[in-house]
Every structure is written in structure tokens, then in C-alpha cells.
Design a protein around this motif. Structure first.
Motif, mmCIF file in Angstrom:
data_model
loop_
_atom_site.group_PDB
_atom_site.id
_atom_site.type_symbol
_atom_site.label_atom_id
_atom_site.label_comp_id
_atom_site.label_asym_id
_atom_site.label_seq_id
_atom_site.Cartn_x
_atom_site.Cartn_y
_atom_site.Cartn_z
ATOM 1 N N GLN A 377 81.450 60.198 27.129
ATOM 2 C CA GLN A 377 80.227 60.596 26.757
ATOM 3 C C GLN A 377 79.822 60.841 25.353
ATOM 4 O OE1 GLN A 377 77.850 60.500 28.845
ATOM 5 N NE2 GLN A 377 79.066 60.644 31.032
ATOM 6 N N ALA A 378 80.832 61.422 24.613
ATOM 7 C CA ALA A 378 81.088 61.424 23.215
ATOM 8 C C ALA A 378 82.340 61.389 22.795
ATOM 9 C CB ALA A 378 80.467 62.763 22.887
ATOM 10 N N ALA A 379 82.756 61.204 21.427
ATOM 11 C CA ALA A 379 84.001 61.118 20.737
ATOM 12 C C ALA A 379 84.735 62.489 20.882
ATOM 13 C CB ALA A 379 83.844 60.705 19.295
ATOM 14 N N GLY A 380 85.901 62.386 21.145
ATOM 15 C CA GLY A 380 86.717 63.389 21.523
ATOM 16 C C GLY A 380 87.914 63.279 22.475
ATOM 17 N N VAL A 381 88.660 64.155 22.464
ATOM 18 C CA VAL A 381 89.756 64.336 23.579
ATOM 19 C C VAL A 381 89.546 65.265 25.038
ATOM 20 C CG1 VAL A 381 92.106 64.301 24.103
ATOM 21 C CG2 VAL A 381 91.442 63.453 22.121
ATOM 22 N N ALA A 382 89.441 64.730 26.092
ATOM 23 C CA ALA A 382 89.500 65.478 27.354
ATOM 24 C C ALA A 382 90.579 65.270 28.195
ATOM 25 C CB ALA A 382 88.100 65.002 27.938
ATOM 26 N N GLN A 383 90.661 66.421 28.759
ATOM 27 C CA GLN A 383 91.847 66.414 29.947
ATOM 28 C C GLN A 383 91.464 66.206 31.443
ATOM 29 O OE1 GLN A 383 95.399 66.673 29.297
ATOM 30 N NE2 GLN A 383 94.597 66.360 27.248
ATOM 31 N N ILE A 384 91.753 65.048 31.844
ATOM 32 C CA ILE A 384 91.310 64.627 33.279
ATOM 33 C C ILE A 384 92.485 65.419 34.419
ATOM 34 C CG2 ILE A 384 90.603 62.880 34.733
ATOM 35 C CD1 ILE A 384 88.817 63.162 32.121
ATOM 36 N N THR A 385 91.773 66.086 35.009
ATOM 37 C CA THR A 385 92.601 66.643 35.924
ATOM 38 C C THR A 385 92.367 66.600 37.335
ATOM 39 O OG1 THR A 385 92.864 68.634 34.436
ATOM 40 C CG2 THR A 385 93.508 69.203 36.633
ATOM 41 N N ALA A 386 93.325 66.368 38.279
ATOM 42 C CA ALA A 386 93.232 66.200 39.712
ATOM 43 C C ALA A 386 93.935 67.549 40.471
ATOM 44 C CB ALA A 386 93.907 64.807 40.326
ATOM 45 N N THR A 387 93.183 68.025 41.385
ATOM 46 C CA THR A 387 93.636 69.387 41.983
ATOM 47 C C THR A 387 93.562 69.015 43.368
ATOM 48 O OG1 THR A 387 93.115 70.774 40.250
ATOM 49 C CG2 THR A 387 93.402 71.891 42.167
ATOM 50 N N LEU A 388 94.791 69.638 44.288
ATOM 51 C CA LEU A 388 94.789 69.468 45.459
ATOM 52 C C LEU A 388 95.699 70.716 46.094
ATOM 53 C CD1 LEU A 388 94.078 68.003 48.429
ATOM 54 C CD2 LEU A 388 96.273 66.843 48.057
ATOM 55 N N ASN A 389 94.945 71.517 46.785
ATOM 56 C CA ASN A 389 95.865 72.737 47.348
ATOM 57 C C ASN A 389 96.642 73.635 46.307
ATOM 58 O OD1 ASN A 389 95.103 71.914 49.955
ATOM 59 N ND2 ASN A 389 97.144 70.635 50.329
ATOM 60 N N ALA A 390 95.944 73.700 45.294
ATOM 61 C CA ALA A 390 96.213 74.728 44.115
ATOM 62 C C ALA A 390 97.175 73.898 43.339
ATOM 63 C CB ALA A 390 96.705 75.996 44.692
ATOM 64 N N VAL A 391 97.623 72.888 43.558
ATOM 65 C CA VAL A 391 98.402 71.885 42.762
ATOM 66 C C VAL A 391 97.617 71.003 41.735
ATOM 67 C CG1 VAL A 391 100.600 70.355 42.748
ATOM 68 C CG2 VAL A 391 100.386 72.265 44.125
ATOM 69 N N SER A 392 98.016 70.890 40.638
ATOM 70 C CA SER A 392 97.377 70.059 39.780
ATOM 71 C C SER A 392 98.058 69.168 38.829
ATOM 72 C CB SER A 392 96.530 70.889 38.683
ATOM 73 O OG SER A 392 95.323 71.538 39.559
ATOM 74 N N GLY A 393 97.508 68.059 38.153
ATOM 75 C CA GLY A 393 98.203 67.059 37.543
ATOM 76 C C GLY A 393 97.034 66.663 36.516
ATOM 77 N N SER A 394 97.538 66.308 35.272
ATOM 78 C CA SER A 394 96.498 65.963 34.304
ATOM 79 C C SER A 394 96.899 64.889 33.449
ATOM 80 C CB SER A 394 96.042 67.033 33.529
ATOM 81 O OG SER A 394 96.957 67.560 32.526
ATOM 82 N N ALA A 395 95.987 64.204 32.821
ATOM 83 C CA ALA A 395 96.250 63.175 31.858
ATOM 84 C C ALA A 395 95.215 63.160 30.805
ATOM 85 C CB ALA A 395 95.863 61.789 32.709
ATOM 86 N N SER A 396 95.445 62.602 29.610
ATOM 87 C CA SER A 396 94.672 62.747 28.413
ATOM 88 C C SER A 396 93.870 61.390 28.253
ATOM 89 C CB SER A 396 95.384 62.819 27.245
ATOM 90 O OG SER A 396 94.679 62.892 25.912
ATOM 91 N N LEU A 397 92.390 61.554 28.173
ATOM 92 C CA LEU A 397 91.660 60.541 27.921
ATOM 93 C C LEU A 397 90.924 60.773 26.334
ATOM 94 C CD1 LEU A 397 89.953 58.104 28.494
ATOM 95 C CD2 LEU A 397 88.274 59.700 29.712
ATOM 96 N N ASN A 398 91.109 59.838 25.551
ATOM 97 C CA ASN A 398 90.754 59.822 24.034
ATOM 98 C C ASN A 398 89.245 58.878 23.989
ATOM 99 O OD1 ASN A 398 90.130 59.335 21.346
ATOM 100 N ND2 ASN A 398 91.997 59.454 20.872
ATOM 101 N N VAL A 399 88.025 59.514 24.055
ATOM 102 C CA VAL A 399 86.849 58.648 23.622
ATOM 103 C C VAL A 399 86.534 58.572 22.318
ATOM 104 C CG1 VAL A 399 84.504 58.776 24.622
ATOM 105 C CG2 VAL A 399 86.162 59.968 26.038
ATOM 106 N N ASN A 400 86.376 57.212 22.060
ATOM 107 C CA ASN A 400 86.046 57.063 20.781
ATOM 108 C C ASN A 400 84.773 56.246 20.437
ATOM 109 O OD1 ASN A 400 86.252 53.825 20.550
ATOM 110 N ND2 ASN A 400 88.157 54.569 21.562
ATOM 111 N N ASN A 401 84.138 56.542 19.258
ATOM 112 C CA ASN A 401 82.637 56.153 18.972
ATOM 113 C C ASN A 401 82.656 54.771 18.555
ATOM 114 O OD1 ASN A 401 83.691 56.796 16.665
ATOM 115 N ND2 ASN A 401 82.143 58.472 16.208
ATOM 116 N N SER A 402 83.830 53.820 18.693
ATOM 117 C CA SER A 402 83.471 52.509 18.158
ATOM 118 C C SER A 402 82.417 51.744 18.895
ATOM 119 C CB SER A 402 85.012 51.831 18.480
ATOM 120 O OG SER A 402 85.194 51.708 19.837
ATOM 121 N N THR A 403 81.906 50.862 18.110
ATOM 122 C CA THR A 403 80.721 50.016 18.667
ATOM 123 C C THR A 403 81.118 48.533 19.116
ATOM 124 O OG1 THR A 403 80.028 49.345 16.268
ATOM 125 C CG2 THR A 403 79.249 51.237 17.228
#
Length: 1006
Positions: A377-403
């Protein structure tokens, strides 16, 4: 926390949604509350996003809008049936309570949605484009009595656009005693149900325009049902999708998952869905125990056991671990759950997905087919998290504003036969030098829809073009103000024959063999028609076929011992191959690579090869149950999936990687190190390509422990000058592939974290009238390949290349003397030989493949692609010239030469003159046999001509006369026979049969 979500798309990417909308309609939650959390839709609501953004359609059509609620915890909920919808200009469009807008007349209207003080709006444009014609697909299908066929009506409009108008047209069957159509203007519009054998015309009409096609209903009877997966294990709280394949009396098969009645014998242990098209056959595990999953259609039924276990969920791995995407585009994430018994399972549809910052990235709906899809949606870094039964894992997504700066449409130049289809790909090139696959986002057009018509845009098969009539068209892709084109030549040649490969093969009972159907046309060209033909088995008790028209059409599964004919039919033309199903039992499983090292955070593909009692082998990688002995060190991808056998390093240590199948187990030890990346080496360091050709780059990482790792699909690839060359999208199987666009020099860079390396690509202009050579891929390393056998007498010498048998065992090498090392022959210098049954050790699998079977499969694919390319008419870079039947005494310059009959070189020698340019390419396409021999029969290269740039594509047997000299790469559809003493500088490839040598010298050109 499970809330259904739809992405927001920025204005410049307003075409993103139509495909995703269809998926989310089926996933919408009609209850007032979230079904998992019991939350009211207003609880924690921060904002609403509307999709698609700023769409435009022709008057008379409808548009489905989705209102996505974004919540404080980063999750999303589809609020389409809860918000208040409004169209500001009722004369232009109206909108109902479900978000379906009807376009009334040209103009614009603001579509808005509001709930609990939150609101969002978008502009809806109704165009004045008029419907000019209608196309129906599929064309002239056949279906067994009692089954259904979904027809699609595509409307062609005066502005060149296409739309799926299946729900807007009126459908009619000319004989309702043969087939009946579903009610018009419903989600089932275009669905034909067969009620009796015979033929009927299916028509679609709107106003004064209509189109029709024939539907043939056969009297084939349903004999049995096969359920997949069979006898599986599932974990409490996790879901799994089952499929039902119907096997019919004519030997054909059909996916009947949506037709059968699904049941679970113990719903308290597992429930199964019969209610919605997106979830037919979806099982959800409820409690530990065993239940029978069954599917029934009429009097025919089948069942399989499902064991539900209540193992502890240890961890969740989200992949890719680190990725990037431009604003407005998407990145698909996958969640793999690791359980305490060492098994892993894909839980992407079971977890709760969330984004740490919904202003930077939002997540797709939980529980939907594309759960885990993130939208920038906008430039920046967001952590993408998946949760199941109180257990989570995550990954990093870097969104850039290149055209977006440009689009590359591939294939750049191609040919197609009337009635067939070609998939085009649109790759977006961005201002930061990266690239993204935009195939489903762009607007596809054809310069002449009477010659070739693209599928409706924003559908699951966007970019798929159907050839309608002979001619040449430009296939265009447009996104915002950026567009590009590719050339498609359509020919009206007739189908002469079908070749099914492998011609002869065997498989152990219970395993599968993939067959390929290639159509051979009157002009000598060939096309892969595996997904177009109707596949059948002559004895369904011995072997059954996968459903026709699917991605794995042509896959045969052995059911009982015996010999069966596998047939591929298109219209009145058929081809067949022989499959022997053996009773061989599984003796052992070899897991490769053996005892590898893996850097923490990276992945390693393992392969499971089964050795059977009759000496045969089979690739069990996607069939085996994979486990990691120490799941804190490494996790495995879900078993029985396309990506099975992939291990991810989680922490330093060792783990025993096991593969089990049919009670037999194989294993190896994986060592995960905490090494860090020191440097990257991009190869080739200096490469060259001509405009519109490609060059594959490889990135090898050097780590602190001294290990060298192929990280080509892990790094981020960029081009220093996207006007000169564009890179394929990063993180894909073909990452690192550069497409040359204009003359110049460009730096190709691979980056991972703070480490990078570059190589130089020099792009040169193509020679005038110089044909484009085929992409060789793995073929580059070979001097000789055959499907069935390579045989020799004493006195042969083969040099500077490898050899391979593709479809039979190593015993198909005849007359060769094994060397001291596995794969070597005394007759073969500077090369090794390969066969599908080679087991590691003692044989060595080429890097970066996980098994010999995987390597052989890639070679087989590359051989088919190159042979088909050579036979295409015309070649992308040069017009076709007539090739005489007798070549003796001729002098030919670079170009493409074609003869629809037999060709000889006898009355003198053939001279190939490069006229001083060693890059000159010579391509000879011979539909019939090709024979050389006395008193001439030699090929002489002059003017700088090189054997490596000479290609012979022959449709009949290729026979080289005794004691002659031959030059070039031979792609023979059947066999290649060399007379006594013949010397060859080139490559000898037999696509379907064998190569026979008789005291010959064969040297691969450099």
C-alpha cells in the motif's frame, strides 16, 4: 482472528482485481459476526478499502465490488454484504446490497461503501464501447453422459477490449434432450449438463449478436472414482482439499469433485464441505481418530481413510522469509506448520494472516484460495505473520515506491496453429531495475481479433491467446500509460499426426508416468497439444489417465500389471504409446543430496528415488512422507505437494531428513550452519546477447564456513539500464534470466541483504535475415540424446559432451564399455552419460538438481521446447525459404530453409557460407526423411560458419551415409542412423526413438 480480506489497489493498478474478486465471492462470510472470533464487523474497524479501484466496463455489463474492512490487529474482513452501498449517479449505474453494480449508460459514477462511520469510494466508468462479436470456449468439446461442461462467453468490444460476458448472455442448447443449460444471469451461467448421448449446438446471444459451438455427449459410463490424497494424515484444526477423479468406460477421466456427494463417516473427527464451489471436498480435522472420506455419484462410490492426530504444533514457517514488491502489487506468502512428530503441513488456508502495518501492506482473506497474498500500500517494511493455535511465524515484506517504466511481453515472436492457444507473459520493469510478473494485471489486446483473441482480462488465464484464423497480429499488454507488444503468426495448416512420448515405457503398479502429445502439422511444424487432446487408456483396469484439460493431463497411473495403450486424440487424429505396468515392489529409497550443509534461513531441495525389485527406479519426491528429525533445526515443506522435499534451515545443528513410502524409508543428515553470506559471484561475468534474445545469469553465494550455495532464486536481480535489458521477476524458478531489449552494455546485479555482485551483459543488434536459434538450456552440455536407446559398434569415439537416455533404463546403452567412474564410457572423452535409473551414489547428479530424475525431466523438457521451436513457421527473426529436395552441389547462406517432403545430399557436397560472420545461423526444417551419402553427402562450412550454429530439424528418419562428414545439431523426431565411418561435428538428438552408431567419430562443437 480469521477475517476475510480483499486488497486495496492504487489507481495506477486499477485492473488488479477481477480475478481475485471471483475467489472472494465464494469466500465471503454471510454471517453478521466473524465465524471464529465472534466479533461484530464494527469492532476495531479502522478503514474500508474498495476493490477494484476505478474500473471501467461497457454499458449493459455488471461489476462486482468488494468492501474490505481493515482492523487494528492487521487482519481483514470482507464486509461486502454488511456495508451500505451507493452509486452517486443512478443514471450511469446502480448497485445492490451485495456490491454488484449494473452499468446503464456511458459516464462516471462514484461508488461508495460505509459502515460505522467508516467509508470509502472509487470511480466507476461506463464506456460507450459496443459489443462487436462473441466467442465461446471451449470449442467443440465432448463430455460423458451425466457430467457438466462450463462454457465461457467472451465479448469483443469496439474499443478492442474483451470481457467475460458469460453471466450477461442468453445461453441455449439446440437439443435439450441431449444437454441443458443452467439458468441465465446466474453464477452457473454457461454450465451445460449432459442428459443423453448425442450432439447439440450450444449458443450464447446478446442482442443481435450470437456465437455457437458443438457439444458431443458420449455414452461413456462411470466405472470408478479415484480419491486424492489416499490414506492421508491430518492434524486437528487443519484443512485439506480432496479431489475426485471419475474413470469412464471409454478410458477417459474427468474431475468430478463438484458433482459427487462428499461424506465423512465420523464428522466428530473430520467434517467435509459439500456447500460451495471453492470448497468442494475440503476436509477440516476436528479431533483425533480415524474416519472414512467418501465420494459418491449415482451408484458409484469410493472411500479412503483419513487419520487425524493431535500432535503438538511446534512452529510455523512463513515463506519467502524476505521479499519485496512495489506499491500496488502483491506477494504470495505460504505458511508451513511443523508438528512434534516431525511432519509438516501447508496451513496457508488455516492460519490467521496479519500485517504489522496495514498502511504499508494488507493481507488477503483468511481461509480463501489465495490466503497469504499481501498487497503493498505504501513504501516501508511490514512483518507478515501467520498464527495458528497461539503459534506464529513471520516474514518481512519490503514495499518500495518504484514506478513502472516498461513492460516486456514474451514470447516476443511466436507462431501458432488455428484452434490452439498460446500463453503470453507480461513482465513489468520498474525504475529501481527490478521486475514483476504482471500477466494477470495488464489489459491484453490483439491487433486483429479475427486472427487471434486474448482471454478476458483479469481472469485466472489472462494472457492466454486463441488462434482464430491465419494471419499475423500484435498481442499487446497495457497497464496505465505503459504498454508493449509481441508478434504472433497464426497458420491454418492441418493436423497430420500426433506423437505420444515416451513411445515405450514402464511403471510400477500404483505409480504414475507422464505422457506428452505433440501435434505434427502439414507444414512440418509441431505443437505441444497435451492439454488439448483427449487422453484415454485402452484398459482402465491396468492404467487410468488424469482428467483431460488439466495442468497434468497425460499422467497415467498404473492400477494392475499388464500392457496398455495410452492414446491421445484430437478430432479424427490419434497417436498412442505403450505403457507396461509391473508388479515390482519397492526395495529401498535413496534420499539425495547425501549429507548436505545448509545455511540457516536458506532452503535445500531433497529428492526421494525409489529402487524397485525389477531394477527400475521412480521419483517418489512428491509421493513420499517427509519428516525432519529435529524440527527446531530444519522444517520440511508439506508432503505430497509440488514443493515436497524442500527443507528450510531454522537454526544451527543437524537433523535427520526422512522420506517414507509404502512402508519403506530412506534418510540423510542435513547440517544447518550459522554461516553468514560473505560474497556473491554472478556468472557469466561477461555475457552477450542479441536484441530480443535472453541470457541466464546465476548467483552463487560464498559463506563464512566456505560453502558455495546457488542463490539464484533468492537474490534480488536488477538491471542497471532497463532500456537495454530487463530481468525476470525475482524469487521465481527462472529468476536471473535477462531479456535483451536494445543495443548497449548493462550491469546485471544480484543483491541479498547488504551483499551484491554484478556482471556485464553486452547487447548487440541482430544480423539482417539471421534466424533466431533455439534456447538450448541443459541441451548445451550434450553431444547425444535419445528417448529409447543409443547403440554403437566397436571403433566409435565421442568427445566433448555428455550423453543421455531419457525414457528407458541405463541398459538402453548398447555396445559401450563402462569406465572406471560411474557414467563414464571408454568411447566417451570429456563427458559422462546419464539415465533415469541412475542412483546417487555412485552416479553424480548435476548441480543444482536434487535427483537424476529431476535432471532428466529438465533435459526432456528442453529437448521438446527446442525441437518445437525449430519446427515453427515462421522463425521469429527470418523468413522461410524453400529447401530443394537435393542439396548436393548447393551453396547456402544463413537463413531458415523448409521442405515438406524428403531431402537428400548425394549429388555433391552442401556448402554453408557464413559470408564472414561467424554468428550466422542456419536452420533446416525437413518434414520427411533426411539422407546423405555417396557420391557426395558431405557438409562443408566456409566463410566463418560454425557447426554450433547449424540446426537440422527432421520429421522422418535421419540417415548419414558411410564415410561422410556432417556438421550441425540434429533434432530428429524419430531415429538417427550413422553409416560406417561417418564423422560428425555437432549434436545428435533423437526426440522419440534412438541413435545408432557404427564406428563413428562424433564431436560436440565448441
Amino acid at each position: 482472528m480469521v477475517r476475510n480480506q480483499k486488497m486495496q489497489v492504487s489507481t495506477c493498478y486499477r485492473w488488479l482485481l477481477s480475478l481475485l474478486v471471483l475467489l472472494f465471492i465464494t469466500a465471503c462470510n454471510g454471517d453478521k459476526k466473524d465465524p471464529i472470533l465472534g466479533l461484530e464487523p464494527i469492532d476495531g474497524l479502522q478503514s474500508i478499502l474498495l476493490s477494484p479501484a476505478d474500473p471501467s466496463i461497457a454499458a449493459g455489463l455488471s461489476q462486482k465490488f468488494v468492501a474490505l474492512g481493515i482492523y487494528a490487529d492487521g487482519t481483514s474482513l470482507d464486509l461486502s454484504d454488511k456495508v451500505v452501498w451507493n452509486s452517486a449517479t443512478q443514471a450511469v449505474s446502480t448497485i445492490n446490497s451485495q456490491g454488484i453494480a449494473l452499468a446503464l449508460q456511458p459516464g462516471t459514477s462514484v461508488i461508495s461503501a460505509s459502515l460505522a462511520g467508516k467509508a470509502a469510494s472509487t470511480i466507476f466508468t461506463v464506456t460507450s464501447a459496443e459489443l462487436t462479436s462473441i466467442s465461446i470456449s471451449p470449442s467443440d468439446p465432448s463430455v460423458a453422459d451425466g457430467l457438466t461442461t462450463q462454457f465461457i462467453a467472451t465479448g469483443l468490444y469496439s474499443d478492442g477490449s474483451t470481457e467475460d460476458i458469460s453471466t450477461a448472455v442468453n445461453w441455449l442448447s439446440s437439443d435439450t434432450s441431449i444437454a441443458v443449460m443452467a439458468a441465465d444471469q446466474t453464477t452457473s451461467s454457461g454450465l451445460a449438463t449432459a442428459v443423453a448421448p448425442g450432439s447439440t449446438q450450444i449458443s450464447a446471444s446478446m442482442g443481435d449478436l450470437s456465437a455457437s459451438t458443438s457439444l458431443t455427449v458420449t455414452n461413456a459410463a462411470l466405472i470408478s472414482i479415484q480419491l486424492n490424497p489416499a490414506n492421508s494424515i491430518l492434524y486437528v484444526g487443519v484443512s485439506q482439499l480432496y479431489t475426485a477423479i471419475g474413470v469412464y468406460s471409454d478410458g477417459s477421466s474427468q474431475d468430478i469433485s463438484a458433482l459427487v456427494t462428499w461424506a465423512s463417516s465420523a464428522p466428530a473427527i473430520a467434517t467435509i464441505d459439500n456447500s460451495s464451489a471453492a470448497h468442494y471436498g475440503e476436509v477440516t480435522a476436528q479431533a483425533a481418530g480415524t474416519t472414512q472420506i467418501s465420494a459418491q455419484l449415482g451408484a458409484i462410490s469410493a472411500e479412503t481413510a483419513l487419520t487425524v492426530v493431535n500432535e503438538t504444533l511446534s512452529s510455523i514457517v512463513v515463506s519467502p522469509l524476505n521479499s519485496s514488491t512495489p506499491v500496488g502489487l502483491t506477494r504470495q506468502f505460504t505458511a508451513t506448520a511443523n508438528f512434534s512428530d516431525g511432519r509438516s503441513f501447508d496451513v496457508s488456508r488455516s492460519v490467521v494472516w496479519s500485517s504489522s502495518d496495514t498502511a504499508i501492506a494488507t493481507m488477503n482473506a483468511n481461509g480463501a484460495l489465495n490466503s497469504g497474498l499481501a498487497t503493498g500500500q505504501a513504501a516501508g517494511v511490514a512483518q507478515i505473520t501467520a498464527t495458528l493455535n497461539a503459534v506464529s511465524g513471520s516474514a518481512s515484506l519490503n514495499v518500495n515506491n518504484s514506478t513502472l517504466t516498461s513492460i516486456v511481453v514474451t514470447p516476443v515472436n511466436s507462431s501458432l496453429v488455428v484452434g490452439l492457444t498460446r500463453q503470453f507473459t507480461a513482465t513489468g520493469v520498474y525504475s529501481n531495475g527490478t521486475s514483476e510478473n504482471l500477466t494477470s494485471l495488464v489489459s491484453w489486446t490483439s491487433s486483429n481479433n479475427a486472427v487471434a483473441m486474448p482471454n478476458a482480462n483479469m481472469t485466472s488465464n489472462s494472457g492466454l491467446v486463441t488462434a482464430m484464423s491465419a494471419g499475423t497480429v500484435q498481442i499487446g499488454a497495457t497497464l496505465g500509460a505503459v504498454s508493449a507488444e509481441a508478434t504472433l503468426n497464426v497458420t491454418a495448416t492441418a493436423l497430420n499426426s500426433i506423437t505420444v512420448t515416451p513411445v515405450i515405457s514402464s511403471v510400477a503398479m500404483g505409480l504414475s508416468r507422464q505422457f506428452t502429445a505433440v501435434g505434427i502439422y502439414a507444414d512440418g511444424s509441431t505443437q505441444n497439444i497435451s492439454h488439448t487432446v483427449v487422453w484415454a487408456s485402452s484398459n482402465i483396469q491396468t492404467a487410468t489417465m488424469n482428467a483431460n484439460g488439466t495442468v497434468n493431463s497425460g499422467l497415467a497411473t498404473g492400477q494392475a500389471t499388464g500392457v496398455v495403450q495410452i492414446t491421445a486424440t484430437l478430432g479424427a487424429v490419434s497417436g498412442s504409446a505403450t505403457l507396461t505396468v509391473t508388479a515390482a515392489s519397492l526395495s529401498s529409497i535413496s534420499v539425495t543430496p547425501q549429507n548436505p550443509n545448509l545455511v540457516n534461513g536458506l532452503t535445500r531441495q531433497f529428492s526421494a528415488t525409489g529402487l524397485y525389485s525389477d531394477g527400475s527406479t521412480a521419483d517418489l519426491t512428491t509421493l513420499a512422507s517427509w519428516t525432519s528429525g529435529t524440527i527446531a533445526v530444519a522444517s520440511m515443506n508439506a508432503s505430497q505437494m509440488p514443493s515436497s522435499g524442500l527443507a528450510t534451515g531454522l537454526s544451527a545443528g543437524t537433523s535427520l531428513i526422512r522420506a517414507a513410502f509404502a512402508g519403506v524409508e530412506g534418510s540423510t543428515t542435513l547440517t544447518v550452519t550459522a554461516a553468514t553470506l560473505v560474497s556473491i559471484d554472478v556468472t557469466p561475468a561477461n555475457a552477450s546477447a542479441v536484441v530480443n534474445e535472453t541470457e541466464q545469469f546465476t548467483a552463487t553465494g560464498t559463506y563464512t564456513d566456505g560453502s558455495l550455495v546457488n542463490i539464484t532464486d533468492t537474490v534480488v536481480w536488477t538491471s542497471g539500464n532497463t532500456a537495454v535489458a530487463a530481468m525476470n521477476a525475482s524469487g521465481q524458478l527462472n529468476s536471473g534470466l535477462a531479456t535483451a531489449l536494445a543495443v548497449g552494455n548493462v550491469n546485471i546485479t544480484a543483491t541479498l541483504g547488504a551483499v551484491q555482485d554484478s556482471a556485464v551483459l553486452t547487447v548487440t543488434a541482430a544480423l539482417a535475415n539471421n534466424p533466431q536459434a533455439p534456447a538450448m538450456g541443459e541441451l548445451q552440455r550434450f553431444v547425444m540424446i535419445a528417448s529409447q536407446a543409443i547403440t554403437t559398434t566397436a571403433g566409435s569415439s565421442i568427445a566433448d559432451g555428455d550423453m543421455a537416455i531419457l525414457d528407458l533404463a541405463r541398459t538402453a546403452y548398447a555396445g559401450f564399455t563402462p569406465g572406471a567412474i560411474a557414467g563414464q564410457f571408454t568411447q566417451l572423452t570429456n563427458g559422462v552419460s546419464y539415465a533415469p535409473d541412475d542412483v546417487t551414489p555412485p552416479y553424480v547428479v548435476p548441480v543444482p538438481y536434487a535427483s537424476m530424475v529431476a535432471f532428466i525431466n529438465q533435459v526432456r523438457t528442453d529437448l521438446g521446447v527446442a525441437a518445437t521451436f525449430l519446427a515453427a513457421d515462421p522463425n521469429p527473426a527470418a523468413a522461410t525459404q524453400a529447401l530443394p529436395a537435393e542439396l548436393g552441389g548447393l551453396v547456402l547462406t544463413r537463413g531458415v530453409y523448409r521442405n515438406a517432403g524428403n531431402v537428400i545430399i548425394q549429388q555433391g557436397d552442401l556448402t554453408l557460407d557464413a559470408q564472414g560472420d561467424p554468428d550466422s545461423v542456419f536452420i533446416f526444417v525437413i518434414a520427411g526423411t533426411f539422407t546423405t551419402g555417396a557420391p557426395g553427402g558431405n557438409i562443408i562450412l566456409t566463410g566463418g560458419a560454425q557447426a554450433t550454429n547449424v540446426y537440422w530439424r527432421t520429421g522422418g528418419a535421419t540417415v548419414m551415409g558411410s564415410n561422410t562428414n556432417f556438421a550441425g545439431n540434429v533434432f530428429a523426431w524419430p531415429q538417427i542412423n550413422l553409416g560406417t565411418g561417418t564423422a560428425v561435428t555437432g549434436r545428435l538428438f533423437s526426440v522419440t526413438e534412438q541413435v545408432t552408431l557404427d564406428a563413428n567419430a562424433v564431436t560436440k562443437p565448441q
